[in-house]
Motif scaffolding. Structure first.
Motif, PDB file in Angstrom:
ATOM      1  N   GLY A   1      -4.303  33.455  14.897  1.00  0.00           N
ATOM      2  CA  GLY A   1      -3.438  33.992  15.948  1.00  0.00           C
ATOM      3  C   GLY A   1      -1.966  34.043  15.603  1.00  0.00           C
TER       4      GLY A   1
ATOM      5  N   CYS B   1      -6.579  39.007  19.582  1.00  0.00           N
ATOM      6  CA  CYS B   1      -7.215  38.231  18.512  1.00  0.00           C
ATOM      7  C   CYS B   1      -8.734  38.188  18.684  1.00  0.00           C
TER       8      CYS B   1
ATOM      9  N   VAL C   1      -7.594  31.971  19.399  1.00  0.00           N
ATOM     10  CA  VAL C   1      -8.016  33.353  19.167  1.00  0.00           C
ATOM     11  C   VAL C   1      -9.085  33.782  20.171  1.00  0.00           C
TER      12      VAL C   1
HETATM   13  S1  SF4 Z   1      -2.569  37.366  15.129  1.00  0.00           S
HETATM   14 FE1  SF4 Z   1      -4.085  37.238  13.472  1.00  0.00          FE
HETATM   15  S2  SF4 Z   1      -6.075  36.972  14.515  1.00  0.00           S
HETATM   16 FE2  SF4 Z   1      -4.610  37.732  16.049  1.00  0.00          FE
HETATM   17  S3  SF4 Z   1      -4.857  39.958  16.028  1.00  0.00           S
HETATM   18 FE3  SF4 Z   1      -3.163  39.480  14.593  1.00  0.00          FE
HETATM   19  S4  SF4 Z   1      -4.130  39.297  12.579  1.00  0.00           S
HETATM   20 FE4  SF4 Z   1      -5.774  39.180  14.118  1.00  0.00          FE
END
Ligand code: SF4
Length: 108
Positions: free
Chosen positions: A56, A45, A39
């Motif tokens: 992530g 992320c 992340v």
């Molecule tokens: S994958 Fe998870 S940590 Fe990454 S932007 Fe999406 S919700 Fe957020």
């Protein structure tokens, strides 16, 4: 050797192999790709408030959606987390015990 069981069988994406003589040969490129998928390396992320809970998302699903393993895969994690926290709070406020097991996880 593969980083994920969803991607076994394709020699191009394995992170390494055990040779006939028992030596381990690693693919630095693939190993690095998987190890560096965090992340903190993903710009989306990195800005996300759920990053430390979500992690992530699934790399394989991200590849299916975007063509790249190193991309994030947002699958509604934030929505689910908020809903679960709200439900847990509501249950707590109502005096309910959440469906928690009190059995020890190990003998220690
Ligand atoms: S994958 Fe998870 S940590 Fe990454 S932007 Fe999406 S919700 Fe957020």
């Amino acid at each position: 050797m593969y980083a994920c069981w969803e991607r076994t069988g394709n020699p191009k994406i394995r992170i390494g192999r055990i040779a006939q003589d028992g030596t381990i040969e690693t693919s630095e490129a693939m190993s690095s790709l998987w190890r560096n998928r965090t992340v903190t390396s993903n710009p989306v992320c990195k800005q996300c408030r759920y990053a430390l809970y979500c992690g992530g998302g699934c790399a394989v699903l991200a590849e299916g959606r975007t063509g790249r393993l190193d991309r994030n895969y947002c699958d509604g994690f934030g929505f689910r987390l908020r809903a679960m926290v709200a439900e847990a709070y509501t249950d707590h406020a109502a005096g309910k015990q959440a469906g928690r097991s009190v059995a020890p996880l190990c003998d220690n």
